[in-house]
Write a protein that holds these residues in place. Structure first.
Motif, PDB file in Angstrom:
ATOM      1  N   PRO A 165       0.738  -1.232   0.085  1.00  0.00           N
ATOM      2  CA  PRO A 165      -0.057   0.030  -0.169  1.00  0.00           C
ATOM      3  C   PRO A 165       0.905   1.256  -0.048  1.00  0.00           C
ATOM      4  N   GLY A 166       2.013   1.186   0.330  1.00  0.00           N
ATOM      5  CA  GLY A 166       2.934   2.394   0.626  1.00  0.00           C
ATOM      6  C   GLY A 166       2.584   3.149   1.696  1.00  0.00           C
ATOM      7  N   LEU A 167       3.213   3.736   2.374  1.00  0.00           N
ATOM      8  CA  LEU A 167       3.081   4.788   3.533  1.00  0.00           C
ATOM      9  C   LEU A 167       3.691   6.211   3.392  1.00  0.00           C
ATOM     10  N   VAL A 168       3.033   7.306   3.540  1.00  0.00           N
ATOM     11  CA  VAL A 168       3.703   8.472   3.410  1.00  0.00           C
ATOM     12  C   VAL A 168       3.305   9.299   4.726  1.00  0.00           C
ATOM     13  N   LEU A 169       4.095   9.504   5.604  1.00  0.00           N
ATOM     14  CA  LEU A 169       3.919  10.411   6.740  1.00  0.00           C
ATOM     15  C   LEU A 169       4.250  11.622   6.435  1.00  0.00           C
TER      16      LEU A 169
END
Length: 215
Positions: free
Chosen positions: A176-180
């Motif tokens: 899914p990917g994760l961008v904080l």
């Protein structure tokens, strides 16, 4: 008339192709258990020989307790639920624990929607719609409550209570990917003057905030 019909058909095909490319591909077999020892590089993980597959390839133990990667900065832990049998099936899972006063700060998953169920405690959970509306949809969730987040939208959770909280999250992509958002903006080394203009603040404030993410 025939040319107009061809244009309509071409438009429908183009829209369908664009939509299909935005999600994980459909599997072509009952299952494709991940072969993590393979050196083959593909869009995903190669399949084990079906003859070597066992029930343990579809099993994970320990989701009843915290674990995984911890964030001291934000006060949460995230435990990926690694199930080899989910390979190519367009899904991933995680247990998330949030300490009292902790947050899973604003972030998004570029390739997945998310559904989360509260296992214990209570959290303020929600998402923000895209520009220009930037509308917040959020609720206080308690044990047994479920909340869904559309794909690609910024969302967050905040444990503003006095007891630990735990959630089980399901995402609609194998990767899914994760961008904080804060980490991406302040931890990537963007120019302080750019950040100051972006957040409508002064250069010194932007520099001080950035220093916290780069230390």
């Amino acid at each position: 008339m025939a040319s107009a019909l061809l244009l309509v058909v071409a438009a429908v095909i183009a829209l369908g192709a664009g939509h299909g490319a935005a999600f994980d591909p459909n599997p072509l077999q009952d299952f494709c258990v991940a072969d993590t020892t393979s050196k083959v590089r593909v869009n995903g993980v190669p399949c084990k020989d079906p003859a070597t597959v066992t029930p343990d390839d579809f099993f994970f133990a320990g989701v009843d307790r915290p674990g995984g990667a911890a964030s001291r900065r934000y006060g949460f832990t995230a435990l990926p639920v690694q199930i080899p049998g989910l390979n190519t099936l367009g899904a991933s899972h995680a247990r998330v624990d949030v300490a009292p006063g902790g947050v899973f700060p604003p972030h998004y998953h570029p390739r997945a929607s998310e559904t989360a169920v509260v296992l214990d405690g209570a959290v303020y959970f929600g998402f923000v719609t895209s520009y220009p509306d930037n509308r917040v949809y959020a609720k206080v969730l308690r044990k047994g409550d479920v909340f869904a987040v559309p794909q690609g939208l910024v969302h967050f959770l905040y444990n503003n209570g006095t007891a630990p909280a735990a959630l089980y999250a399901t995402l609609s992509s194998q990767n899914p990917g994760l961008v904080l958002l804060a980490d991406a903006l302040f931890g990537a080394g963007l120019p302080d003057d750019l950040l100051a203009k972006t957040f409508l603040t002064d250069l010194d404030t932007a520099h001080k905030i950035g220093a916290k993410f780069r230390s």
